[in-house]
Design an enzyme around this catalytic site. Structure first.
Site, mmCIF file in Angstrom:
data_model
loop_
_atom_site.group_PDB
_atom_site.id
_atom_site.type_symbol
_atom_site.label_atom_id
_atom_site.label_comp_id
_atom_site.label_asym_id
_atom_site.label_seq_id
_atom_site.Cartn_x
_atom_site.Cartn_y
_atom_site.Cartn_z
ATOM 1 N NE ARG A 66 -6.531 0.455 -0.040
ATOM 2 C CZ ARG A 66 -6.754 1.499 0.730
ATOM 3 N NH1 ARG A 66 -5.780 2.020 1.449
ATOM 4 N NH2 ARG A 66 -7.945 2.022 0.802
ATOM 5 C CG HIS A 113 -13.444 1.665 2.975
ATOM 6 N ND1 HIS A 113 -14.285 2.524 3.654
ATOM 7 C CD2 HIS A 113 -12.201 2.066 3.243
ATOM 8 C CE1 HIS A 113 -13.564 3.415 4.312
ATOM 9 N NE2 HIS A 113 -12.286 3.155 4.072
ATOM 10 C CG ASN A 169 -1.938 1.075 1.225
ATOM 11 O OD1 ASN A 169 -1.919 1.940 0.342
ATOM 12 N ND2 ASN A 169 -2.829 1.048 2.191
ATOM 13 N NE ARG A 198 -11.505 11.050 3.877
ATOM 14 C CZ ARG A 198 -11.364 9.739 3.761
ATOM 15 N NH1 ARG A 198 -12.419 8.953 3.623
ATOM 16 N NH2 ARG A 198 -10.182 9.199 3.771
ATOM 17 C CD GLU A 215 -8.949 -2.522 3.905
ATOM 18 O OE1 GLU A 215 -8.703 -1.999 5.008
ATOM 19 O OE2 GLU A 215 -9.157 -1.864 2.883
#
Ligand code: AMP
Length: 396
Positions: free
Chosen positions: A91, A180, A9, A241, A382
């Site tokens: 990713r 996601h 990632n 956010r 993940e």
């Protein structure tokens, strides 16, 4: 015999990695390099059961970062040959309307990831930088891109189209993509296993509540609605956010408050959500403050709960029949109070939590016996999902 995948990632100044045993799901090694390109970078390589290697040194770019990682594997293990490395999984945040599954990376795919950069200007260029450097360092291995958006490409047009002028939307690729996806896919599949029913028969709502947060309605293993949009700014209240707001707020802040577009971008992405409401973006601190009776923290939890309940209610309607709800990620897995406020008062809709089970730990059912809709905590993974998708592609 072990089969492993190296999962990467890459951020603009960071590199996170894990070597995953595909069949057992165990992480054979993991690491993180931060502040790449700055005068001093922090690098860490960990092998379970051994002391972690921690270094502070200057790492000027991603290629040097991968050089450091390769050196750690040679010096401290595990041996990549013995781990039978199948390939490298990257990713990638934005796969646009093109990539509905993981794909082997060649120059053409790399170019397409680059072409999608306007839709994810913070993420795709960084992901691509990681891909280019890793392809140079780990030459000879298959490299695979696993997209955060891919799982959501099954969302029907009625749910992914925005009601704006069609020509402009098409020209600028404006639509809901959702994010996601790797996590929602992993958790919804695991949930079907836990329910001991075929994936095709299970309708579920997955609540991925971490620093970024999103909800997904999954029908028979396919995403049919999700709360993030063209960007990860939409939907639930997150760490920093805002989630959903009236788009008119943006014009107001520009015209009346005099903020520039970039300032509003920063405000909504980096200084809103829990941080904007309470002064901290970390749910642990918010919960502690709420327990101490701090009004702003109490109110923030109410806002988080209100948004979650509205989303769950909408998804119950979209699915028509829902078998189970799953909580996952940092907050979803660990914050009993947030799970409680997310489903408070929904007993009449068939959702009944068991307070004792909710207060427990680990993967488990947390709904009461007899609750028409089961509720579960399902830890996400993940990296394992990426590793499995890579393995399925390179060694079917
Ligand atoms: P993630 O992005 O999945 O790593 O999740 C990060 C979020 O999970 C942060 O807001 C953390 O405060 C929250 N979190 C992690 N552990 C706990 C915990 N034990 N209780 C409440 N929130 C937690």
């Amino acid at each position: 015999m072990t089969r492993s995948v190296f999962v990467i990632n890459a951020g603009s100044s960071s590199l996170k990695y894990q070597l995953v045993d595909v069949d057992s799901g165990v992480a054979l090694a993991s690491g993180l390099i931060e502040r790449i390109g700055e005068t001093s970078s922090d690098a860490k390589h960990e092998v379970p059961g051994r002391e972690a290697v921690v270094e502070r040194r200057m790492i000027p770019d991603h290629e040097k970062a991968f050089g450091w990682v390769l050196h750690q594997f040679t010096e401290h293990g595990p041996d990549l040959g013995a781990a039978r490395l199948l390939g490298i999984g990257h990713r990638v945040v934005q796969g646009g309307a093109r990539f509905d599954r993981a794909v082997r990376i060649d120059d053409d795919v790399a170019q397409q990831i680059d072409d999608l950069a306007p839709l994810a200007p913070l993420h795709n260029p960084a992901n691509l930088q990681g891909i280019r450097s890793a392809r140079a360092t780990f030459a000879g291995y298959p490299h695979v891109a696993v997209f955060d958006t891919a799982f959501h490409l099954t969302i029907p047009p009625a749910a992914h189209r925005y009601a704006i002028e069609a020509r402009i939307a098409a020209e600028h690729r404006v639509r809901k993509y959702g994010f996601h996806g790797t996590s929602h896919q992993f958790v919804s599949r695991r949930l079907a296993e836990l329910l001991e029913r075929p994936l095709e028969d299970v309708n579920s709502i997955v609540l991925h509540l971490g620093n970024g947060a999103s909800a997904t309605a999954v029908r028979g293993g396919r995403s049919v609605e999700t709360s993030m949009g063209m960007t990860p700014l939409a939907g639930l209240v997150m760490g920093t956010r805002s989630g959903d707001i009236d788009p008119g707020v943006i014009f107001h802040l520009h015209r009346v408050a005099g903020l520039s577009v970039d300032e509003i971008d920063t405000l909504l992405n980096k200084r809103s959500g829990l941080l904007g409401l309470t002064g901290t973006g970390d749910m642990r601190d918010v919960l502690q403050a709420a327990d101490a009776g701090m009004p702003r923290a109490v109110e923030a939890l109410e806002i988080v709960g209100h948004r979650l309940r509205g989303t769950v209610g909408a998804y119950l309607a979209h699915l028509g029949r829902t078998d189970a709800i799953a909580f996952t990620a940092g907050i979803g897995e660990n914050a009993a109070r947030v799970r409680e406020v997310a489903l408070e008062g929904l007993e009449g809709l068939g959702i009944v939590l068991d307070p004792e089970r909710n207060a427990g730990r680990g993967e488990r059912r947390i709904s009461a016996d007899g609750s028409p809709i089961e509720v579960w905590v399902v830890p996400t993974n993940e990296e394992l999902e990426i590793a499995r998708q890579v393995a399925a592609l390179v060694e079917p």
